[in-house]
Design a protein around this motif. Structure first.
Motif, PDB file in Angstrom:
ATOM      1  N   LEU A 226       0.821  -1.212   0.000  1.00  0.00           N
ATOM      2  CA  LEU A 226       0.000   0.000   0.000  1.00  0.00           C
ATOM      3  C   LEU A 226       0.855   1.264   0.000  1.00  0.00           C
ATOM      4  N   VAL A 227       1.895   1.291   0.848  1.00  0.00           N
ATOM      5  CA  VAL A 227       2.663   2.526   1.003  1.00  0.00           C
ATOM      6  C   VAL A 227       3.729   2.712  -0.069  1.00  0.00           C
ATOM      7  N   SER A 228       4.212   1.607  -0.659  1.00  0.00           N
ATOM      8  CA  SER A 228       5.309   1.757  -1.620  1.00  0.00           C
ATOM      9  C   SER A 228       4.849   1.744  -3.071  1.00  0.00           C
ATOM     10  N   SER A 229       3.579   1.390  -3.315  1.00  0.00           N
ATOM     11  CA  SER A 229       3.076   1.376  -4.680  1.00  0.00           C
ATOM     12  C   SER A 229       3.096   2.784  -5.269  1.00  0.00           C
ATOM     13  N   LYS A 230       3.704   2.907  -6.437  1.00  0.00           N
ATOM     14  CA  LYS A 230       3.764   4.228  -7.077  1.00  0.00           C
ATOM     15  C   LYS A 230       2.405   4.635  -7.632  1.00  0.00           C
ATOM     16  N   ALA A 231       1.561   3.626  -7.943  1.00  0.00           N
ATOM     17  CA  ALA A 231       0.206   3.860  -8.478  1.00  0.00           C
ATOM     18  C   ALA A 231       0.243   4.547  -9.842  1.00  0.00           C
ATOM     19  N   GLU A 232       1.125   4.073 -10.720  1.00  0.00           N
ATOM     20  CA  GLU A 232       1.203   4.568 -12.096  1.00  0.00           C
ATOM     21  C   GLU A 232       0.207   3.765 -12.926  1.00  0.00           C
ATOM     22  N   LEU A 233      -1.022   4.286 -13.058  1.00  0.00           N
ATOM     23  CA  LEU A 233      -2.083   3.589 -13.777  1.00  0.00           C
ATOM     24  C   LEU A 233      -2.007   3.946 -15.256  1.00  0.00           C
ATOM     25  N   GLU A 234      -2.009   2.914 -16.130  1.00  0.00           N
ATOM     26  CA  GLU A 234      -1.909   3.128 -17.574  1.00  0.00           C
ATOM     27  C   GLU A 234      -2.866   2.206 -18.317  1.00  0.00           C
ATOM     28  N   PRO A 374      -1.270   5.463 -24.097  1.00  0.00           N
ATOM     29  CA  PRO A 374      -2.299   6.300 -24.730  1.00  0.00           C
ATOM     30  C   PRO A 374      -3.181   7.027 -23.712  1.00  0.00           C
ATOM     31  N   LEU A 375      -3.348   6.413 -22.520  1.00  0.00           N
ATOM     32  CA  LEU A 375      -4.174   7.011 -21.477  1.00  0.00           C
ATOM     33  C   LEU A 375      -3.583   6.628 -20.125  1.00  0.00           C
ATOM     34  N   SER A 376      -3.451   7.618 -19.231  1.00  0.00           N
ATOM     35  CA  SER A 376      -2.848   7.356 -17.919  1.00  0.00           C
ATOM     36  C   SER A 376      -3.847   7.618 -16.799  1.00  0.00           C
ATOM     37  N   GLY A 377      -3.463   7.245 -15.591  1.00  0.00           N
ATOM     38  CA  GLY A 377      -4.345   7.384 -14.426  1.00  0.00           C
ATOM     39  C   GLY A 377      -4.568   8.803 -13.978  1.00  0.00           C
ATOM     40  N   MET A 397     -13.927   2.973 -11.927  1.00  0.00           N
ATOM     41  CA  MET A 397     -13.240   4.265 -12.008  1.00  0.00           C
ATOM     42  C   MET A 397     -14.042   5.233 -12.871  1.00  0.00           C
ATOM     43  N   GLN A 398     -13.965   6.502 -12.518  1.00  0.00           N
ATOM     44  CA  GLN A 398     -14.610   7.553 -13.310  1.00  0.00           C
ATOM     45  C   GLN A 398     -13.544   8.537 -13.778  1.00  0.00           C
ATOM     46  N   MET A 399     -13.546   8.859 -15.073  1.00  0.00           N
ATOM     47  CA  MET A 399     -12.544   9.757 -15.648  1.00  0.00           C
ATOM     48  C   MET A 399     -13.106  11.161 -15.812  1.00  0.00           C
ATOM     49  N   ASN A 400     -12.198  12.128 -15.972  1.00  0.00           N
ATOM     50  CA  ASN A 400     -12.628  13.497 -16.254  1.00  0.00           C
ATOM     51  C   ASN A 400     -13.006  13.617 -17.734  1.00  0.00           C
ATOM     52  N   GLY A 401     -13.367  14.841 -18.143  1.00  0.00           N
ATOM     53  CA  GLY A 401     -13.836  15.037 -19.510  1.00  0.00           C
ATOM     54  C   GLY A 401     -12.816  14.634 -20.550  1.00  0.00           C
ATOM     55  N   ALA A 402     -11.576  15.103 -20.398  1.00  0.00           N
ATOM     56  CA  ALA A 402     -10.530  14.776 -21.370  1.00  0.00           C
ATOM     57  C   ALA A 402     -10.272  13.275 -21.388  1.00  0.00           C
ATOM     58  N   GLY A 403     -10.271  12.666 -20.194  1.00  0.00           N
ATOM     59  CA  GLY A 403     -10.043  11.230 -20.101  1.00  0.00           C
ATOM     60  C   GLY A 403     -11.166  10.443 -20.749  1.00  0.00           C
ATOM     61  N   ALA A 404     -12.410  10.922 -20.585  1.00  0.00           N
ATOM     62  CA  ALA A 404     -13.557  10.235 -21.170  1.00  0.00           C
ATOM     63  C   ALA A 404     -13.455  10.216 -22.698  1.00  0.00           C
ATOM     64  N   ARG A 405     -13.015  11.345 -23.275  1.00  0.00           N
ATOM     65  CA  ARG A 405     -12.888  11.406 -24.742  1.00  0.00           C
ATOM     66  C   ARG A 405     -11.775  10.469 -25.229  1.00  0.00           C
TER      67      ARG A 405
END
Length: 988
Positions: A226-234, A374-377, A397-405
């Motif tokens: 939990l604490v060391s995960s960088k959380a780089e979602l792609e 092409p799309l990141s977290g 997960m819910q994305m913002n407007g730019a992410g949704a497009r």
């Protein structure tokens, strides 16, 4: 005593405030005990219960009500060694931050400087400073403000082409600080949602390190992840398995010439894929196991986006194969940017061996030249743990407007090409769903997979908190089981009560009714001490309890000094009122008390500055105890004494038995200085020889490594355990009895220079696999490694110290000892106005330190308890320095007083008289300290026995050195001219 009423008012007010502060601790403990009873030993149920009543009112003071959350915020918090839990120190990778700021620059000078900084970083030097040094050494005409380094588009608002390197360095320092601050915020958000009561997270100065303490936490691997995960979602498009069948076959054939397969029959439950991927018309002998380096490792055939399935232990070998230039060249020309990525490990049962095997799927992602997804977290605005259509835990997960497009475009492309979209977190594919209904609008997505409910909650938590700005490496960790914590509490409580009673009994025995007054002051002192700890929100640790118990010994020191001075005044024929007034005056005991306690405060302050964690807890309680002891000793006991004076009651500061103890001493301390010099010289020489041949038993704190405190079901042979673990780890593993015969302390330096949760888990699994035969059948890995209430066997405590942080600890410890001696020496020069006093005190302290270190060097192989050099030991050394200085200052104050007074005789006679007249105080104080430390040594628990032994030896040798070393050196260093003037004045 002037302003007696004001003193009483403040004492009563302070007592009431202390009781008020401590009341929250009593209420919080009662609620927690109720929660334990309700949970019936189930820790998760207990935490849920406490969380559920957080907003409920549990404490009423008449004028207001307090909720449980408010009560627990005001209580005295217990440290990990008392409460149990997990302590982690994370190092934010400044190297990653710099690479990010440079836009992943390929500049050779820049990258060479990064590599050299990694290799050459030393001690307390920050990585950023090491980078600056390396860059300056290699830069030539290259500037930090070059377009391909930091004068890029991302930093255009702050760095331009015309800036000097020094100007750029200032910007980089600010940017790195911002990154650490950002990481701190992300981690705080993750921890706050984890559900642990009273978590603590703090930045450690400007080091880029972040301390996280989770009292009561149970699951080691889960928390570290939990604490060391960088959380780089792609989000990546994937290739289909059939597109890479040819490549896998060609790679296997190419590897045959250079790699010999070592896969055993039992380790390969499925060979259907081997047959599938080899030419069907090929002779079956060519597919025989042992001839196919790649295919012999297969445990499952691919399909869809999954190329193949391997065991987790084979992933390193497969990665090595795919990195080979000749293998990489076999990738089809139109797929050269492919990224080979592994999925989330899954445990399956081997069909042949019936054993659990951890397997992992291999994916091929459609990479690009810039290696940017092409799309990141970064487009995620919310994440929640949920359940998928099959009823399995998932994360939506819910994305913002730019992410949704972008998501709609990406899913549309995947639909058209009939490919899947891999959802990867920190380069691990969690799921790779296909798109069967066309482009997905609205920016809503889901991660499903083989999650537990806890894993889906943690993943949603991590995604909501956001990614870390750089990798976070665990450089130090400590795991303490609550069963050990309860033992520590019991041991600390027992030793505290026993020490308190012994000191009280001795004071009454030696000083009679005045002893009762000192004891009353001691009780008030403890009330004030705990009240201040509660009001400051301090964390109580086992060394902190040691500091409190040590305060019991030192708290009576001021009373002893005053009482001894009062007895001297009474012997000269003064009335009780006159004797008390003289004793409490500056020319009486007060100057000695102030000088002695200032030296103690200085060493305590250095201990607090250079120490970390539990050692700071020890220093905190010690420093608070010094101030509360001074107040209660000087003012509280004086109130009772003044009442006796007002009532014309006799007060002799002694009993009929002890009235003449330690009086009329005329020992010639200066006359035997040659003998004391000779004895001390032999001790120093023997110690130095032992340092050379035996060295010191440097603990994990100083050399780096992993330590496990393991409890077995019955006594085991340490040598046998050591040999078995050494064979498994491939390096020497020490195993020593720790306390009871069924408990071992296991230490290894295996892979200590490698970081990551995977390495920690590997070590844990090797330890479990080797030691599980010593337990009854049914002991699971989780029950062996993790902590939970009621646990009586397995790993009770585990700690890890990385090589870099151990170097810092060693450096800080060295400067703490040197700094303590120099600072106190400087104070003595200022206070006594003659450097000879400082020389004598420092020489005595140096003698004491060498003596204690030498004794540890000589005996650590033979004593039945551990005598390691660690932070606790350094705390003991600094305490010895403080006490030795304290004792020496008392003698020197009397020397100064007699030299300035009317004592008749030669210089030698005056100095001897000074020592002899303070002997009663010296013996009394040393005796109370030794009694307290002996009680702690016997009852205080194995974890602090070596720490207490160092202080015990230090008190004894410190008393010796203040009498037989410090004063003789003072005498020998004073010039003959000064001695002649002194003797002339005292002969008149």
């Amino acid at each position: 005593m002037q302003n007696k009423g004001l003193v009483k008012f403040f004492a009563i007010l302070f007592a009431l405030v202390s009781i008020y502060q401590l009341s929250f601790t009593f209420v919080a403990n009662k609620v927690k005990n109720d929660a334990k009873a309700f949970a019936g030993g189930n820790p998760e149920k207990e935490i849920k219960y406490l969380d559920s009543i957080g907003k409920e009112k549990v404490f009423n003071l008449g004028f207001t009500d307090f909720t449980f959350d408010e009560v627990k915020d005001k209580q005295i918090n217990k440290g990990l060694d008392l409460e149990g839990g997990i302590n982690v120190i994370l190092q934010i990778s400044v190297k990653d931050v710099l690479k990010g700021l440079s836009n992943n620059s390929n500049n050779p000078v820049f990258n060479k400087a990064l590599d050299e900084a990694t290799r050459n970083q030393e001690g307390n030097q920050s990585y950023l400073d090491a980078f600056f040094v390396a860059f300056d050494a290699n830069k030539g005409t290259t500037k930090l403000a070059s377009p391909d380094i930091f004068a890029n588009r991302n930093l255009s608002d702050e760095i331009n082409f015309n800036m000097t390197d020094d100007q750029v360095k200032k910007v980089l320092v600010k940017k790195v600080d911002e990154s650490v601050e950002s990481a701190f915020g992300v981690l705080r958000s993750r921890i706050d949602k984890f559900g642990v009561t009273q978590p603590n997270i703090a930045k450690l100065g400007q080091t880029g390190r972040i301390l996280i303490e989770l009292p009561g936490a149970k699951d080691v691997d889960r928390i570290k992840k939990l604490v060391s995960s960088k959380a780089e979602l792609e989000f990546w498009e994937t290739y289909k398995a059939e597109e890479f069948m040819g490549f896998l076959g060609s790679a296997n054939e190419a590897l045959k010439a250079t790699v010999k397969s070592e896969v055993k029959e039992a380790e390969k439950p499925v060979d259907s894929l081997t047959k599938l991927l080899t030419d069907k018309e090929t002779d079956t002998a060519s597919a025989k196991k042992g001839n196919n380096p790649l295919f012999d490792r297969l445990v499952g055939q691919g399909g869809g986006p999954i190329l193949a399935t391997f065991t987790t232990k084979d992933t390193a070998a497969i990665n090595g194969y795919f990195k080979r230039p000749e293998i990489r060249a076999l990738v089809p020309a139109d797929k050269q940017n492919v990224k080979f990525v592994w999925g989330k490990p899954v445990s399956v049962k081997d069909a042949k061996t019936k054993k659990d095997v951890e397997t992992v799927d291999l994916y091929a992602l459609k990479g690009n030249r810039d290696d940017i997804a092409p799309l990141s977290g970064g487009v995620i605005v919310d994440a929640k743990d949920s359940f998928d259509q099959m009823g399995k835990p998932s994360v939506t997960m819910q994305m913002n407007g730019a992410g949704a497009r972008a998501w709609e475009e990406l899913t549309g492309r995947a639909y058209t090409q009939k490919s899947a979209i891999a959802i990867a977190l920190d380069d691990v594919v969690y799921s790779a769903p296909g798109v069967s209904t066309g482009p997905i609008a609205g920016g809503r997505s889901e991660i499903s997979g083989n999650f537990t409910v806890a894993e889906s909650k943690d993943l949603a938590n991590v995604l909501r908190a956001g990614k870390l700005p750089a990798a976070a490496e665990i450089v130090q960790s400590e795991v303490v089981g609550p069963s050990l914590g309860q033992k520590a509490i019991d041991a600390g409580t027992t030793s505290s009560i026993a020490g308190f009673l012994l000191v009280c009994l001795w004071m009454v025995f030696y000083y009679g009714r005045a002893g009762w007054y000192a004891n009353a002051a001691l009780i008030v002192n403890l009330l004030f001490l705990f009240g201040i700890l509660a009001s400051l929100g301090a964390v109580l640790t086992l060394p902190g309890i040691a500091g409190i118990v040590l305060t019991l010994g030192t708290a009576v020191d001021a009373n002893i000094i005053i009482y001894e001075r009062a007895k001297e005044e009474l012997r000269e024929g003064k009335t009780l009122a006159e004797a008390v007034k003289a004793s409490y005056g500056w020319k009486g005991a007060m100057r000695s008390i102030i000088d002695a306690n200032v030296t103690h405060v200085l060493t305590g302050a250095i201990l607090f500055i250079f120490g970390t964690g539990p050692i700071q807890g020890f220093a905190t309680t010690l420093l608070i105890g010094i101030f509360t002891s001074l107040f209660t000793s000087i003012f509280i006991a004086r109130i009772f004494i003044d009442r006796d004076i007002a009532a014309n009651r006799s007060l002799m500061f002694a009993t009929p038995t002890t009235k003449n103890w330690f009086t009329n001493f005329h020992f010639d301390f200066i006359g035997i200085k040659k003998w004391s010099y000779a004895i001390s010289t032999v001790v120093v020489i023997v110690s130095c020889i032992s340092f050379y041949f035996n060295g010191l038993d440097e603990g994990v704190d100083f050399v780096g490594g992993r330590t496990f405190q393991v409890k077995f079901e019955k006594p085991v042979e340490p040598t046998q355990v050591s040999e078995e673990l050494s064979a498994v780890f491939g390096v020497t593993v020490e195993a020593k009895v720790f306390g009871d015969d069924d408990q071992l302390k296991i230490t290894t330096k295996y892979k200590i220079k490698e970081d990551g949760v995977g390495v920690d888990k590997e070590v844990n699994e090797k330890l479990y696999a080797t030691l599980k035969k010593y337990y009854k059948d049914g002991l699971t890995y989780e029950n062996f490694i993790n902590t939970y209430d009621g646990k009586t066997t397995g790993v009770l405590q585990a700690s890890k110290v990385g090589a870099a942080i151990s170097a810092d600890i060693k450096t800080n410890s060295f400067w703490a000892v040197i700094g303590a001696m120099l600072v106190v020496g400087l104070y003595l020069v200022i206070s006594f106005r003659k450097w000879q006093y400082s020389l004598g005190a420092i020489a005595a302290v140096l003698h004491d330190v060498i003596f204690v270190l030498g004794l540890y060097s000589l005996l650590y192989k033979y004593m039945p308890f551990h005598m390691e050099m660690d932070q606790h030991f350094i705390a003991a050394i600094l305490t010895v320095i403080g006490y030795s200085m304290n004792d020496t200052v008392i003698v020197f104050d009397r020397v100064r007083e007699f030299l300035a007074g009317n004592v008749k005789g030669s210089f030698k006679d005056v100095v001897n008289a000074s020592i002899n007249t303070t002997l009663s105080r010296t013996i009394n104080t040393s005796l109370t300290m030794v009694l307290v430390l002996l009680i702690m040594f016997i009852f205080g628990g194995e974890s602090i026995r070596g720490f207490i032994f160092a202080m015990l030896v230090g008190i004894v040798v410190g008393t010796y050195s203040s009498l037989f070393i410090a004063t003789p050196i003072l005498v020998d260093s004073i010039s003959k001219k000064d001695i002649e003037e002194i003797e002339k004045r005292h002969a008149e």
